[in-house]
Design an enzyme around this catalytic site. Structure first.
Site, PDB file in Angstrom:
ATOM      1  N   GLU A 268       0.870  -1.171   0.000  1.00 33.39           N
ATOM      2  CA  GLU A 268       0.000   0.000   0.000  1.00 33.39           C
ATOM      3  C   GLU A 268       0.907   1.220   0.000  1.00 33.39           C
ATOM      4  OE1 GLU A 268      -2.300   2.604   3.105  1.00 33.39           O
ATOM      5  OE2 GLU A 268      -2.803   0.483   3.330  1.00 33.39           O
ATOM      6  N   CYS A 305      -3.661   7.129   5.409  1.00 34.53           N
ATOM      7  CA  CYS A 305      -3.556   6.809   3.987  1.00 34.53           C
ATOM      8  C   CYS A 305      -4.850   7.113   3.240  1.00 34.53           C
ATOM      9  CB  CYS A 305      -3.173   5.338   3.804  1.00 34.53           C
ATOM     10  SG  CYS A 305      -4.081   4.210   4.880  1.00 34.53           S
TER      11      CYS A 305
END
Length: 511
Positions: A268, A305
């Site tokens: 990620e 995020c």
């Protein structure tokens, strides 16, 4: 253990298959407050030792029943909760995160472990299938075929800077890999090594209490680039879980791809999580949306995020009001502590980069200093945004960019120009559905999670959650790092043809 609190001495070392060991040198932690501590530095030699111990443990651990692995996950959760006060204290001191945030993240971490225990008990992750033999079929008979998902082998996990618990030593990657039946070697993050150490002690306590092979888990603290590179390149590692920067993640991804035996790298990496504010919603509740955007942008100093860094709206008076309200909201937000000095420095550089863009205008500008972050709000026309791809790159912190588009067609063009994202949001009312129908098929291809009338900060750990997306949001668009589906990263399908019943895996017998 006394009164439910942590009483053991600080190790400052690596945990390699049940043994606390030193490294070739030390590094000093850089806590938000107080004196730093010395921690052992990782090395390729320690990586090799940990991975070989993991491989030795794999045949034993992967053969455990689902109930035995579930009990292990639940015992880890219990041991983490028993060390709750120590984890909260050391995590707060190392990262500057409020104690309430640390408590909440600990609950999420133990909740993940318990969720995976429940998930593997049900056996849904095995995706068992059976095609019975058709011996009389013409022109050719069909054999008996049984399929099951089996664990792949030792897994490497890289701890994240922004989640010292939920995405680190015993976070979602570790929990899902252990649930799948895979031993784990964790590369701890140097931003919170003390927190990682206490969690590693909890995992070791669970291993010892249940008499499991010690190689099922190891923690290698800190280290230079060689440590991470050695981990992803070790021939016995079969997959990697990573949460971090685009630059670092892409470098490790390339190393995995260049191995003699390439392996999957589930990284990620980065996302700006665009929010499209459609006209009817903007006119009806623009101030409300702006208030929610400010709260999401600045939550946790913007160190999520899923931080919605870009808002897109059609130019005009409603957008003027939206921008004023957002700027006023950000003006009321004071300095917030960032996780590391390096993250704070990168935030200042990113803010300057965006502010220097052609046609970019500051609506709320600040002067962050040291390890503190203060918010920024910029605006730019759709035309200038489309001509400068760098404006769509993530700035990790409380910075927002408002993109003023000329109309629906340019809003669609902005959506088409977006790179892969973790999330994309539509703020819409009933009169916006026609435009939403134009945007939806575009955003379906751009993001792993689509939201209507909400804000993406806050990722539920559930069966239906997807936390991933097309590159550069993640390196594998078919995977998620959050939710029960994340276990599939550490499994592979195996088909048994005409296999004797007594030799089948236990979970396939009797089908």
């Amino acid at each position: 253990m006394a009164d439910g609190g942590y009483v053991g001495p600080a190790q400052g070392r690596h945990l390699i298959a049940g043994e606390w060991v030193s490294g070739e040198g030390t590094f000093r932690s850089s806590p938000w407050t107080g004196e730093g501590r010395e921690f052992a530095v990782g090395s390729p030699a320690l990586v090799d030792r940990a991975v070989r111990e993991a491989e030795a443990a794999f045949p034993i651990y992967s053969a455990l029943t689902r109930e035995e692995r579930a009990a292990f996950l639940e015992r880890i959760a219990e041991e983490i909760d028993a060390r709750g006060p120590a984890i909260t204290e050391v995590g707060h001191l190392e990262t500057g995160l409020p104690k309430a945030r640390m408590e909440g993240e600990r609950g999420r971490t133990t909740g993940q472990l318990r969720l995976f225990a429940s998930h593997i008990r049900k056996g849904d992750h095995l995706d068992r299938r059976h095609d019975a033999a058709l011996p009389d079929r013409q022109p050719l008979p069909r054999p008996d075929l049984k399929l099951i998902q089996l664990p792949i082998g030792p897994v490497a996990v890289f701890g994240a800077s922004n989640f010292p618990l939920a995405f680190s030593v015993a976070g979602g990657d570790t929990a899902s890999a252990l649930a799948a039946g895979c031993p784990v070697v964790v590369k701890g993050h140097s931003a919170h090594p003390g927190t990682g150490e206490v969690v590693a002690e909890a995992i070791l306590a669970a291993i010892e209490a249940l008499d499991l092979p010690l190689g099922v888990f190891s923690l290698i603290q800190g280290g230079d680039r060689r440590t991470g590179e050695a981990l992803v390149q070790h021939p016995l590692i079969k997959a990697v879980g990573f949460t971090g920067s685009l630059t670092g993640g892409r470098a490790l991804f390339d190393l995995c791809a260049r191995r003699p035996e390439p392996i999957p790298f589930f990284g990620e990496l980065g996302s700006v999580n665009p929010m499209f504010v459609l006209p009817e919603a903007l006119r009806a509740r623009g101030n409300q949306i702006a208030t929610g955007w400010v709260g999401s942008l600045t939550m946790g100093a913007g160190q999520f995020c899923t931080n919605p860094g870009i808002a897109v709206a059609i130019d005009g008076e409603p957008t003027d009001a939206f921008a004023r309200h957002a700027a006023d909201g950000l003006a009321a937000v004071g300095p917030q502590t960032m996780l590391t000095d390096g993250i704070a420095s990168a935030y200042r550089e990113g803010s300057q980069r965006v502010g220097a863009g052609q046609g970019v205008r500051a609506l709320h500008a600040t002067e962050p200093s040291g390890r503190n972050a203060t918010p920024f709000l910029y605006e730019v026309s759709g035309e200038h945004f489309l001509s400068q791809p760098d404006l769509a790159h993530e700035v990790f912190g409380p910075l927002g960019l408002l993109v003023r588009v000329t109309g629906e067609d340019q809003m669609v063009a902005v959506a088409e120009a977006m790179e892969g994202q973790l999330t994309a949001t539509l703020q819409l009312d009933g009169g916006d559905h026609a435009l939403a129908r134009r945007l939806t098929p575009i955003l379906e291809r751009k993001a792993g999670r689509l939201l209507a009338n909400g804000f993406p900060t806050g990722v539920e750990v559930t069966d239906a959650m997807v936390h991933g997306g097309p590159y550069p949001a993640s390196t594998n668009f078919g995977a998620t790092s959050v939710g029960t589906l994340s276990i599939r990263r550490w499994l592979r399908p195996v088909s048994f043809q005409n296999w004797p019943e007594e030799l089948l895996p236990e979970d396939l017998k009797g089908m």
